[in-house]
Write an enzyme that holds these catalytic residues in place. Sequence first.
Site, mmCIF file in Angstrom:
data_model
loop_
_atom_site.group_PDB
_atom_site.id
_atom_site.type_symbol
_atom_site.label_atom_id
_atom_site.label_comp_id
_atom_site.label_asym_id
_atom_site.label_seq_id
_atom_site.Cartn_x
_atom_site.Cartn_y
_atom_site.Cartn_z
ATOM 1 N N LYS A 28 0.843 -1.194 0.000
ATOM 2 C CA LYS A 28 0.000 0.000 0.000
ATOM 3 C C LYS A 28 0.881 1.249 0.000
ATOM 4 O O LYS A 28 1.502 1.575 1.002
ATOM 5 C CB LYS A 28 -0.924 0.057 1.219
ATOM 6 C CG LYS A 28 -1.976 1.181 1.104
ATOM 7 C CD LYS A 28 -2.575 1.577 2.432
ATOM 8 C CE LYS A 28 -1.902 2.777 3.034
ATOM 9 N NZ LYS A 28 -2.072 4.044 2.266
ATOM 10 N N THR A 50 4.855 7.864 13.854
ATOM 11 C CA THR A 50 4.894 7.091 15.093
ATOM 12 C C THR A 50 3.495 6.778 15.604
ATOM 13 O O THR A 50 3.245 5.675 16.120
ATOM 14 C CB THR A 50 5.701 7.854 16.159
ATOM 15 O OG1 THR A 50 7.055 7.995 15.690
ATOM 16 C CG2 THR A 50 5.720 7.113 17.479
ATOM 17 N N GLU A 110 9.537 1.541 10.852
ATOM 18 C CA GLU A 110 10.474 2.661 10.710
ATOM 19 C C GLU A 110 9.629 3.917 10.813
ATOM 20 O O GLU A 110 8.839 4.234 9.926
ATOM 21 C CB GLU A 110 11.212 2.580 9.370
ATOM 22 C CG GLU A 110 12.463 3.446 9.331
ATOM 23 C CD GLU A 110 12.215 4.819 8.745
ATOM 24 O OE1 GLU A 110 12.041 5.755 9.570
ATOM 25 O OE2 GLU A 110 12.187 4.976 7.530
ATOM 26 N N CYS A 150 12.609 11.581 6.900
ATOM 27 C CA CYS A 150 12.648 11.179 8.307
ATOM 28 C C CYS A 150 14.037 11.334 8.908
ATOM 29 O O CYS A 150 14.194 11.393 10.127
ATOM 30 C CB CYS A 150 12.168 9.737 8.457
ATOM 31 S SG CYS A 150 13.101 8.551 7.467
ATOM 32 N N GLU A 177 8.010 16.169 16.050
ATOM 33 C CA GLU A 177 8.394 16.101 14.643
ATOM 34 C C GLU A 177 7.535 17.044 13.814
ATOM 35 O O GLU A 177 6.308 16.968 13.835
ATOM 36 C CB GLU A 177 8.238 14.667 14.129
ATOM 37 C CG GLU A 177 8.750 14.497 12.712
ATOM 38 C CD GLU A 177 8.654 13.055 12.228
ATOM 39 O OE1 GLU A 177 9.598 12.597 11.566
ATOM 40 O OE2 GLU A 177 7.635 12.393 12.515
#
Length: 485
Positions: free
Chosen positions: A177, A232, A252, A286, A389
């Site tokens: 996906k 996350t 990840e 990232c 983030e």
Amino acid sequence: MATELDKIPNFIDGEFVEPVGGKYLDNIEPATGKPYSQVANSDGRDVELAVAAAEKAFVDWSRKPAAERSQILLRIADLIERDLEKLARAESIDTGKPLSLARSLDIPRAASNFRFFATAILHTESEAHVTDSVAFNYTLRQPRGIAGLISPWNLPLYLLSWKIAPALACGNTAVAKPSELTPMTASLLCEICREAGLPSGVLNVVQGTGPNVGAAITAHPKIGTISFTGGTVTGRKVAETCAPMFKKVSLELGGKNPNIIFADADQDAAIAGSLRSSFANQGQVCLCGSRVFVERSAYKNFVDRFVSAASKLEVGDPLDTTTDQGAIVSKTQLDKVKFYVDLAQKEGGKIALGGSAPESPNERCRQGYFFPPTVITGLPVACRVNREEIFGPVITITPFDNEEEVIGYANDNEYGLASSVWTQNLNRAHRVAERIHTGTVWVNCWLVRDLRVPFGGMKQSGVGREGGDEALRFFTEAKNVCIAK
């Protein structure tokens, strides 16, 4: 009269097929803010079809000699390189990243991923253990079955191929996906796979949203392996779903990466490297170093030179060859970036560069999602902007006084994906690298990637490792065979 937009369907059992529910989502070009195609809005029924195709294909694909699987994957790599310009343009339009970046990094790396794992499976070896005079043991590493592969929007083909290549190389089949924000190159890859002779059902791509498709993939009882790259918060949901089902999971996730510049560093190299690590792909990587720490004696000079260099970056139409900074991927992401810049000022930060939306680069991009390189100083280390983030072209620069202090700053965060250290002192480089809690530490460089090395994060940046032998082990099941003497 409005023209009908091209549709991006699913790819199941070797065929491009409409979603079962017949629904599509607008696919927005970030540079213009307008839809330029439509992507299948699939659901669990489409995942069921993909799983059935993958299950059927696994029987033959898993038994195919490694050399034959290798040849097909190498052919895929060749075709990606043949279609470099087509794929790069599609990636640029879909993501808003500069065409030059897609052309030089994203698409070449996708080809490299297939080529690396296609050849890696020709050089594997088995462990053997002799139990004195009692028995002889050897280890088989066998494909696990159907792998669920979920990739993000920032490096669409690059990261999707990073999962597909090792999964297929090891003999698994896959249900993948891509992000619904950036579906185009995944669909083009399916065309390439079919042309390369990949058997039907080995790779299936189901387009759609995380709640509708991603959740169905992670929860499906016949998909025993999940590789997820993304945020996350979503990663936590994936882990919660997979844990009771005892699935093998690689996550990840996010990063809030420290970039440490000591006074003895080669300042020219540190500024050039930090410029890349701060603003590559509009800061939507990232691994970007969004928390910059500079030793106090070098702080003012570094900030002045860095701001001067960043101010010269050209924000423009992603398809323009002179553009350094393209568009943010979506309005939602642009709003998030703006929120954190406003928050930084409330938390006491000073905007040293950028901080507000620029003028449109041209008429085509008048409604696009643009934001300039933004540098913030004067923030406390523990504030929200330094802890959460942002995933945009926004960095903070903070002074430090000594090695012990900056290690504390670097580690005082819930994330632990990557870091950079700039110093000419070799002993210091080793000391700091050992003590920073990140899965990767770059010394005097950034984003130098060797496909053989383990890649992944600590803390809330993820679970597990990918790359090289780690990927081959992740996508296989170890089985010990013990033979009595």
